[in-house]
Design an enzyme around this catalytic site. Sequence first.
Site, mmCIF file in Angstrom:
data_model
loop_
_atom_site.group_PDB
_atom_site.id
_atom_site.type_symbol
_atom_site.label_atom_id
_atom_site.label_comp_id
_atom_site.label_asym_id
_atom_site.label_seq_id
_atom_site.Cartn_x
_atom_site.Cartn_y
_atom_site.Cartn_z
ATOM 1 N N LYS A 176 4.345 20.708 -82.911
ATOM 2 C CA LYS A 176 5.310 19.810 -83.206
ATOM 3 C C LYS A 176 5.751 19.873 -81.279
ATOM 4 C CE LYS A 176 9.546 20.585 -83.577
ATOM 5 N NZ LYS A 176 9.775 19.146 -82.817
ATOM 6 N N GLY A 235 11.309 28.195 -76.768
ATOM 7 C CA GLY A 235 12.668 27.495 -77.224
ATOM 8 C C GLY A 235 13.949 28.226 -77.150
ATOM 9 N N SER A 236 15.279 27.869 -78.042
ATOM 10 C CA SER A 236 16.337 29.147 -77.344
ATOM 11 C C SER A 236 15.843 30.676 -78.230
ATOM 12 C CB SER A 236 17.213 28.357 -78.838
ATOM 13 O OG SER A 236 17.148 28.140 -79.186
ATOM 14 N N THR A 237 16.506 31.194 -78.382
ATOM 15 C CA THR A 237 16.685 32.808 -78.608
ATOM 16 C C THR A 237 17.273 32.667 -80.261
ATOM 17 O OG1 THR A 237 16.768 33.582 -76.400
ATOM 18 C CG2 THR A 237 17.112 34.969 -78.487
ATOM 19 N N VAL A 271 16.786 29.839 -82.206
ATOM 20 C CA VAL A 271 15.489 28.885 -83.054
ATOM 21 C C VAL A 271 14.476 29.898 -83.138
ATOM 22 C CG1 VAL A 271 14.130 27.629 -83.518
ATOM 23 C CG2 VAL A 271 16.249 27.034 -82.630
ATOM 24 N N GLY A 272 14.540 30.651 -82.106
ATOM 25 C CA GLY A 272 13.038 31.910 -81.951
ATOM 26 C C GLY A 272 13.239 33.178 -83.010
ATOM 27 N N GLU A 322 8.835 32.652 -76.545
ATOM 28 C CA GLU A 322 9.169 32.484 -75.122
ATOM 29 C C GLU A 322 10.706 31.966 -75.485
ATOM 30 O OE1 GLU A 322 10.044 31.607 -72.360
ATOM 31 O OE2 GLU A 322 8.650 29.896 -71.907
ATOM 32 N N CYS A 332 13.911 28.118 -68.480
ATOM 33 C CA CYS A 332 13.971 29.754 -69.814
ATOM 34 C C CYS A 332 14.171 30.287 -68.020
ATOM 35 C CB CYS A 332 13.341 29.469 -70.216
ATOM 36 S SG CYS A 332 11.913 29.214 -69.413
ATOM 37 N N GLU A 361 22.804 31.691 -71.787
ATOM 38 C CA GLU A 361 22.099 30.756 -71.052
ATOM 39 C C GLU A 361 23.233 29.861 -71.105
ATOM 40 O OE1 GLU A 361 18.538 29.716 -72.692
ATOM 41 O OE2 GLU A 361 17.367 29.672 -70.838
HETATM 42 P P1 NDP Z 1 15.237 24.305 -79.691
HETATM 43 O O1 NDP Z 1 15.382 25.389 -79.899
HETATM 44 O O2 NDP Z 1 16.229 23.973 -80.653
HETATM 45 O O3 NDP Z 1 14.411 23.769 -79.847
HETATM 46 C C1 NDP Z 1 12.838 24.050 -79.396
HETATM 47 C C2 NDP Z 1 12.097 23.125 -80.440
HETATM 48 O O4 NDP Z 1 12.137 24.408 -81.833
HETATM 49 C C3 NDP Z 1 11.643 21.956 -80.295
HETATM 50 O O5 NDP Z 1 10.564 21.599 -80.628
HETATM 51 C C4 NDP Z 1 12.891 22.329 -82.185
HETATM 52 O O6 NDP Z 1 12.930 21.078 -82.833
HETATM 53 C C5 NDP Z 1 12.092 23.402 -82.723
HETATM 54 N N1 NDP Z 1 12.717 23.336 -83.971
HETATM 55 C C6 NDP Z 1 14.887 23.884 -84.078
HETATM 56 N N2 NDP Z 1 14.948 24.193 -84.942
HETATM 57 C C7 NDP Z 1 14.526 24.689 -85.496
HETATM 58 C C8 NDP Z 1 14.023 25.829 -86.954
HETATM 59 N N3 NDP Z 1 14.852 25.841 -87.813
HETATM 60 N N4 NDP Z 1 12.046 25.630 -86.818
HETATM 61 C C9 NDP Z 1 11.807 25.252 -85.971
HETATM 62 N N5 NDP Z 1 11.373 24.576 -84.682
HETATM 63 C C10 NDP Z 1 12.295 24.175 -84.731
HETATM 64 O O7 NDP Z 1 16.289 23.933 -78.030
HETATM 65 P P2 NDP Z 1 17.600 22.711 -78.279
HETATM 66 O O8 NDP Z 1 16.369 22.082 -77.616
HETATM 67 O O9 NDP Z 1 18.435 22.214 -79.365
HETATM 68 O O10 NDP Z 1 18.087 23.029 -76.742
HETATM 69 C C11 NDP Z 1 18.680 24.027 -77.080
HETATM 70 C C12 NDP Z 1 19.166 25.478 -76.351
HETATM 71 O O11 NDP Z 1 18.137 26.124 -76.471
HETATM 72 C C13 NDP Z 1 19.919 24.761 -74.740
HETATM 73 O O12 NDP Z 1 20.459 24.639 -74.396
HETATM 74 C C14 NDP Z 1 19.074 26.307 -74.695
HETATM 75 O O13 NDP Z 1 19.537 27.383 -74.122
HETATM 76 C C15 NDP Z 1 17.846 27.062 -74.744
HETATM 77 N N6 NDP Z 1 16.623 26.452 -74.516
HETATM 78 C C16 NDP Z 1 15.112 26.613 -74.234
HETATM 79 C C17 NDP Z 1 13.872 27.039 -73.400
HETATM 80 C C18 NDP Z 1 13.642 27.887 -73.181
HETATM 81 O O14 NDP Z 1 12.551 26.882 -72.505
HETATM 82 N N7 NDP Z 1 14.005 29.535 -72.625
HETATM 83 C C19 NDP Z 1 13.973 25.470 -74.096
HETATM 84 C C20 NDP Z 1 14.696 25.034 -74.885
HETATM 85 C C21 NDP Z 1 16.014 25.232 -75.503
HETATM 86 P P3 NDP Z 1 13.741 18.996 -82.968
HETATM 87 O O15 NDP Z 1 14.492 19.340 -81.567
HETATM 88 O O16 NDP Z 1 12.747 17.793 -82.264
HETATM 89 O O17 NDP Z 1 14.415 19.272 -83.443
#
Ligand code: NDP
Length: 453
Positions: free
Chosen positions: A152, A205-207, A209-210, A227, A261, A354
């Site tokens: 995804k 992704g974000s901490t 959502v993680g 990660e 990140c 972050e």
């Molecule tokens: P998210 O963590 O929301 O997104 C990462 C992925 O997770 C996307 O594919 C997203 O889908 C998906 N996702 C979102 N919510 C859920 C859920 N409840 N269950 C399962 N999957 C989910 O990052 P954001 O794009 O919202 O960015 C927000 C902040 O996160 C940034 O400003 C940054 O601080 C941090 N970030 C950190 C990253 C890293 O590499 N460490 C990478 C990206 C973000 P979709 O977006 O399609 O809804």
Amino acid sequence: MISVVEPATEQTMAKIPRAGIEELDSAVDRARAAFPGWRAVSPGDRAALIHRLAEALEAQIEDLATLEARNVGKPISDARGEMEMVVATYRYYAAAPERLLGHTIPVAGGVDMTFREPLGVVGLIVPWNFPLVIASWKVAPALAAGNTVVLKPAELTPLTALELERIAVEAGIPEGVLNVVVGPGSVVGRRLVEHPDVAKIAFTGSTEVGRGIAAGAAATIKRVTLELGGKSANVIFADADLEAAAAAAPGAVFANAGQDCCARSRILVERTAIDPFMTALERAVAAMRVGDPLEEATQMGPLISADQRETVASFVPEDAPVAFRGPTPGGAGYWYPPTVLAPVSNHDRAAREEIFGPVACVIPFEDEREAVAIANDTVYGLSGSIWTRDGARALRVARAIETGVISINSNSSVRVSTPFGGFKQSGFGRELGPDALDAYTEVKNVFYATEED
Ligand code: NDP
């Protein structure tokens, strides 16, 4: 429909259907149906198919790089480098099917042996900042180990993942082995995490959502690798080559417009070196080329979205200690200038959270002890750098900083052949290198009795 926007122009570059629960469930069903066949492909044949995928991707590097540069707003030279890493990642893991070795263990009464078994269907959830490269860090070891995949991508940047799915089938990877589902994380991502037929989730992704993913995965005891975010320190001692450290510092935090990140967004500088360092840093920031991602010379593009720009700007209020800023183009596009805040306390919001944008904090320190204490005073632990000419101190500090990846007199973070991942709330599990295969296999122990009656 999803309108995929080009951040440098704010124009829609593609419209694609938005998947929901039904499409996600069908993708899991396809992956589940394809699993017995894929795991049964002989190791040599699986290796050959992954090599063919690498070759097919290599033939399309320029198109993929252009697509990624336009969709993320990243400089074309960076996007090209990422696509080269994508190809190298498939090549590296193409060697894995024939090297997934087990042990034989001396025991009484028979022979004991271990096998590295695939998990089944694995769910991969990736962000928008490095779409295809982060997806490939997961897809390549997952496929090599004999798993099938539901990937995804982020809704903001789904285009190269869809290309990967198409190219994989063309390269001969059987239908159903790699499935891409584009839909909102809160709907299809969540369903993937909760789906009873999915054995594992690998997430970047974000901490925040993680944390939700770890909680959601608990219901079915899914394996999880995470990660997550970072707030990495770039520690510069007074005895370092200050010109080199200052020249490299902008790239370490403003590359990908700071949406990384691994961004070294806290620049810790020994107090006695602050003045010469800041002079050299200002020169380097002023010289940055910020503009059209498709221009060969561009070093920094726009942010991914208007929302992201608003979030980043909130870290630089009217009274923020802005030391200097780099250039930024006007007109359409989600632009934000490279911005250096100094001096900043490690307790300030800009130093704790972050930012995920081109904003760096310069934090002075008195001595080695204080440098380590500040570097570790964060919930994160992903990346970092140390600049010094004192080799013993470099290694002492590298061991003392609580982080998964650290470089000395360099700001590099990732290589295909070395492990990458975080300490503390930057996540757990390792991607890349030989360790990644642990995250996509289970160890099975088999005992075979050999005693005569
Ligand atoms: P998210 O963590 O929301 O997104 C990462 C992925 O997770 C996307 O594919 C997203 O889908 C998906 N996702 C979102 N919510 C859920 C859920 N409840 N269950 C399962 N999957 C989910 O990052 P954001 O794009 O919202 O960015 C927000 C902040 O996160 C940034 O400003 C940054 O601080 C941090 N970030 C950190 C990253 C890293 O590499 N460490 C990478 C990206 C973000 P979709 O977006 O399609 O809804």
